[in-house]
Scaffold this active site. Structure first.
Site, PDB file in Angstrom:
ATOM      1  CG  HIS A 113      -2.018  -1.023   1.110  1.00  0.00           C
ATOM      2  ND1 HIS A 113      -2.486  -1.736   2.201  1.00  0.00           N
ATOM      3  CD2 HIS A 113      -2.728  -1.473   0.042  1.00  0.00           C
ATOM      4  CE1 HIS A 113      -3.439  -2.576   1.801  1.00  0.00           C
ATOM      5  NE2 HIS A 113      -3.597  -2.430   0.500  1.00  0.00           N
ATOM      6  CD  GLU A 116      -0.183   0.303   4.505  1.00  0.00           C
ATOM      7  OE1 GLU A 116       0.566  -0.689   4.473  1.00  0.00           O
ATOM      8  OE2 GLU A 116      -1.428   0.213   4.460  1.00  0.00           O
ATOM      9  NE  ARG A 171      -6.420   0.157   0.447  1.00  0.00           N
ATOM     10  CZ  ARG A 171      -6.302  -0.506   1.592  1.00  0.00           C
ATOM     11  NH1 ARG A 171      -5.775   0.078   2.652  1.00  0.00           N
ATOM     12  NH2 ARG A 171      -6.686  -1.769   1.687  1.00  0.00           N
ATOM     13  CG  HIS A 241       0.164  -4.399   5.270  1.00  0.00           C
ATOM     14  ND1 HIS A 241      -0.815  -4.116   4.334  1.00  0.00           N
ATOM     15  CD2 HIS A 241       0.722  -5.570   4.874  1.00  0.00           C
ATOM     16  CE1 HIS A 241      -0.835  -5.057   3.410  1.00  0.00           C
ATOM     17  NE2 HIS A 241       0.085  -5.961   3.722  1.00  0.00           N
ATOM     18  CD  GLU A 315      -2.027  -3.566   9.059  1.00  0.00           C
ATOM     19  OE1 GLU A 315      -1.528  -2.420   8.939  1.00  0.00           O
ATOM     20  OE2 GLU A 315      -2.704  -4.115   8.164  1.00  0.00           O
TER      21      GLU A 315
END
Length: 378
Positions: A113, A116, A171, A241, A315
């Site tokens: 993405h 990020e 994104r 991510h 994440e």
């Protein structure tokens, strides 16, 4: 004579020979002579000035990858993976100690993405830490005897470029749809696992647009083809991510648990503890469908589905204060704690696969061994 034999044996244990390593002769190539030495010194100087606590545009990351390969040519090779929609090359780095035996693979990708930015920063940090320490850190050198690291620093290159030049919060990829009226596919909804069934959109203007079909995008085709080809050798698939501070396991599209779910959770929880011990960050561990929401077509679920036994999504920071604009002063602590967690996962997989049956000498155990030697023989 008896003491001499004991001495030879002990020295052999304390300082085991390393087989299969490529010997460097002061950085000079027999073919290129002094010119190669100057090139390696230039590469070393450039890398020493590379700032891992800053975000870097793709041009700098491309250059960094070439410098890494040049500087650490005994263990690093840069490989072409495929082309993006905008015809930009996708490269991954392979970190491997030469050996005649077939080794397993730990895969890691970042930047699927575009917005990020902390994730490509971590992939670069990971490479730096492995290469700066593999000769002296018994933990890392042990991994490299059995495993090759494959690292894709930026998967969604077109989107990453767009996030630097046009829209910081972009994104998706940059593929064109509906005769150029909308752009981009969520590459993490485009893999061939329960494609577009839940948590994804068939509307090309949506952030979670799943594409025109499973693996319809250039980037996912490149990754899927490569992973499919290597799947029997890949032990672990990590995709990095942000944000939210989670370590996520399969599955996202169903509440059904993987067959080794308990093991995945145990390993993930241990990693979260190691991460917290570094800087105090709290990470939650569990399946995406339990911890967050339902999604389909993501790379982690797909990797697990095709037979890779350990597949996780990280994440990274934070919990919502800065979201995708994590300040640069948080890059280093984020990378340090994530490194601790990743190495913890690798430790557990290594133990499961090979066991801790190799003698690994730290500086403390070496000092103790030398002390016992002198106590016994002098």
């Amino acid at each position: 004579m008896k003491k001499l034999l004991w001495t030879i044996c002990l020295l052999g244990i304390l300082f085991p020979p390393k087989f299969g390593l490529k010997v460097q002769h002061d950085g000079i190539s027999a073919k290129n002579g002094h010119g190669m030495l100057e090139k390696k010194e230039s590469s070393r100087s450039n890398l020493e000035n590379y700032d891992y606590t800053k975000y870097h545009p793709i041009e700098e990351i491309y250059k960094w990858m070439s410098q890494i390969e040049e500087r650490y040519s005994e263990v690093v090779t840069q490989h072409f993976l495929g082309m993006t929609y905008k015809a930009r090359p996708m490269y991954y780095l392979k970190i491997s100690e030469p050996t005649s035996t077939l080794k397993k693979i730990f895969w890691m990708d970042c930047g699927i993405h575009a917005r990020e930015w902390i994730t490509p920063a971590f992939c670069q940090w990971f490479v730096k830490e492995i290469l700066q320490n593999y000769k002296t850190d018994p933990r890392i050198s042990r991994f490299l005897r059995k495993v090759d690291f494959y690292i894709l620093p930026v998967l969604n290159i077109d989107g990453y470029v767009y996030s630097w030049r046009k829209d910081r919060f972009w994104r998706k990829s940059r593929s064109s749809h509906n005769n150029g009226t909308c752009f981009g596919t969520d590459l993490n909804r485009n893999f061939n696992i329960s494609w577009c069934n839940v948590g994804a959109s068939k509307n090309c203007t949506h952030q979670t647009f799943c594409g025109t079909g499973p693996v319809s995008e250039s980037e996912t085709k490149a990754v899927s083809s490569f992973i499919e080809d290597k799947k029997d050798s890949i032990l672990c698939y990590l995709t990095i991510h942000s944000y939210g501070q989670f370590i996520l396991t399969p599955y996202s599209f169903t509440k059904t648990k993987p067959s080794n779910y308990d093991e995945l959770i145990r390993i993930g929880q241990k990693a979260a503890k190691e991460l917290k011990a570094k800087h105090g960050s709290n990470y939650k561990v569990g399946s995406t469908s339990d911890m967050l929401y339902f999604t389909s077509g993501n790379s982690r679920d797909w990797a697990y589905h095709i037979g890779i036994p350990f597949a996780y999504t990280f994440e990274l920071r934070d919990n919502g204060t800065y979201k995708f604009t994590l300040p640069e002063d948080q890059i280093q602590p984020t990378c340090e704690e994530t490194m601790a967690a990743v190495l913890s996962i690798y430790d557990d997989i290594y133990e499961r696969e090979w066991g801790f049956n190799e003698v690994v000498f730290t500086s403390a155990t070496m000092r103790l061994s030398v002390f016992l030697f002198f106590m016994l023989f002098f």
